[in-house]
Motif scaffolding. Sequence first.
Motif, mmCIF file in Angstrom:
data_model
loop_
_atom_site.group_PDB
_atom_site.id
_atom_site.type_symbol
_atom_site.label_atom_id
_atom_site.label_comp_id
_atom_site.label_asym_id
_atom_site.label_seq_id
_atom_site.Cartn_x
_atom_site.Cartn_y
_atom_site.Cartn_z
ATOM 1 N N GLY A 12 6.429 136.674 43.076
ATOM 2 C CA GLY A 12 7.845 136.995 42.868
ATOM 3 C C GLY A 12 8.005 138.470 42.570
ATOM 4 N N GLY A 13 8.698 138.785 41.458
ATOM 5 C CA GLY A 13 9.037 140.179 41.180
ATOM 6 C C GLY A 13 8.204 140.797 40.078
ATOM 7 N N VAL A 14 8.844 141.087 38.955
ATOM 8 C CA VAL A 14 8.242 141.940 37.918
ATOM 9 C C VAL A 14 6.946 141.358 37.332
ATOM 10 C CG1 VAL A 14 8.660 143.005 35.668
ATOM 11 C CG2 VAL A 14 10.498 142.920 37.361
ATOM 12 N N GLY A 15 6.943 140.055 37.013
ATOM 13 C CA GLY A 15 5.734 139.442 36.445
ATOM 14 C C GLY A 15 4.592 139.450 37.452
ATOM 15 N N GLY A 16 4.913 139.067 38.677
ATOM 16 C CA GLY A 16 3.902 139.020 39.729
ATOM 17 C C GLY A 16 3.354 140.399 40.057
ATOM 18 N N LEU A 194 -9.261 133.368 49.681
ATOM 19 C CA LEU A 194 -8.720 132.881 48.406
ATOM 20 C C LEU A 194 -7.198 133.010 48.453
ATOM 21 C CD1 LEU A 194 -8.856 132.143 45.330
ATOM 22 C CD2 LEU A 194 -9.173 134.582 44.884
ATOM 23 N N VAL A 195 -6.508 131.972 47.990
ATOM 24 C CA VAL A 195 -5.045 132.048 47.857
ATOM 25 C C VAL A 195 -4.726 132.006 46.369
ATOM 26 C CG1 VAL A 195 -2.836 130.941 48.368
ATOM 27 C CG2 VAL A 195 -4.663 130.904 50.071
ATOM 28 N N MET A 196 -3.893 132.939 45.936
ATOM 29 C CA MET A 196 -3.502 132.963 44.526
ATOM 30 C C MET A 196 -2.000 132.741 44.398
ATOM 31 S SD MET A 196 -5.670 136.272 43.226
ATOM 32 C CE MET A 196 -5.572 135.950 41.475
ATOM 33 N N ILE A 197 -1.613 132.082 43.314
ATOM 34 C CA ILE A 197 -0.192 132.019 42.943
ATOM 35 C C ILE A 197 -0.055 132.877 41.686
ATOM 36 C CG2 ILE A 197 1.748 130.582 42.251
ATOM 37 C CD1 ILE A 197 0.588 128.271 43.826
ATOM 38 N N PRO A 231 2.326 131.584 33.869
ATOM 39 C CA PRO A 231 3.335 132.531 33.395
ATOM 40 C C PRO A 231 3.798 132.191 31.978
ATOM 41 C CG PRO A 231 4.382 130.865 34.750
ATOM 42 C CD PRO A 231 2.931 130.462 34.624
ATOM 43 N N VAL A 232 3.289 131.087 31.433
ATOM 44 C CA VAL A 232 3.692 130.656 30.084
ATOM 45 C C VAL A 232 2.560 130.981 29.114
ATOM 46 C CG1 VAL A 232 4.246 128.663 28.625
ATOM 47 C CG2 VAL A 232 5.173 128.807 30.952
#
Length: 314
Positions: A12-16, A194-197, A231-232
């Motif tokens: 996504g945006g800022v966190g990613g 490798l795929v990362m989320i 993210p938590v």
Amino acid sequence: MALRQKIAVLIGGVGGAKLALGLANLQPNPHLTFIVNTGDDFWHLGLKICPDIDTLVYTLAGTVDPQLGWGVADDTTHVLDSLRQRYAIDTWFKLGDQDLALHLLRTNAMRGQVSLTDFTSMIARRLGIAATILPMCDAEMPTSIHTREHGELSFQDYFVRQRWQPVVEKIAYDSGQAAGLSAQVREALTCADLVMIAPSNPWLSIAPILAVPGLRELLMALPAPKVAITPVIGGDAVKGPTAKIMRELDLEVSARTVAGYYGGIIDGFVDDLRNPHFSVAGLRTTRLDTLMTDLERKVALARDTLDWVRGWSS
Ligand code: GDP
């Protein structure tokens, strides 16, 4: 594994973007492809706005505003000020003057039938970004938010104009008009080692990507390992509405909920050291320091995650 590791990241945006910067600073450097959420894209003042793509572009180009995590550092707002003061326009969506340059170019390209995929690649090249940055698809797939107070809101109306304060009752991911997977996204996923989320908002940033027709099925069929990062941390989001939305949707605010949400897609989950331990049958988990407060910790999280996955095969 290939000599130069190929990593595809749903983001996504800022966190990613924090993780993206860590990955981009790894040595030896892997080949990185970021598949970016465009569910929060919209048209505003006649301009095509792609907040998550731009956050990633500015971050990887080294020009991002370090305080905000988005927009261009040291930008001015002469255009916005003029719109507000001279023409009484409600300038609720912030666009700095240097940022507007990219928006003018993109809007012009879109009107000339250049795809968002091609335009984004061209911009990344011009800004000297080594990684490949791909929109999740070329069709528009706007996410909308159903709220208790205002009914259905378009994404940026909810997120920026209302400062994500309305209570979320449902999130609707568009998929009807979508053309489906672009050839570039399909190839990046198919060829990935490798795929990362990324530790992005699962409901607002990652779910729209998973809603692209064909993408979830492709991910599930891939032989490459697939890993998500929480993210938590400590029962809360580091920033933004992730935890608030989870509470409003009656979900427990925990890494376990996030891991469950990605169930069937991921093989591994990177939890945070501060979170209570949990296990899910069939899912590998590890606990790392995932709080990315500076470049060193961003790189460390990227490196430790890759080292962990490498250990699976030994
Ligand atoms: P947005 O599109 O700008 O809202 O950004 P993202 O969706 O990419 O990221 C938002 C998420 O990033 C939130 O859920 C935060 O909890 C998470 N996040 C932000 N910083 C960090 C961090 O340093 N570590 C971890 N683990 N998560 C983070």
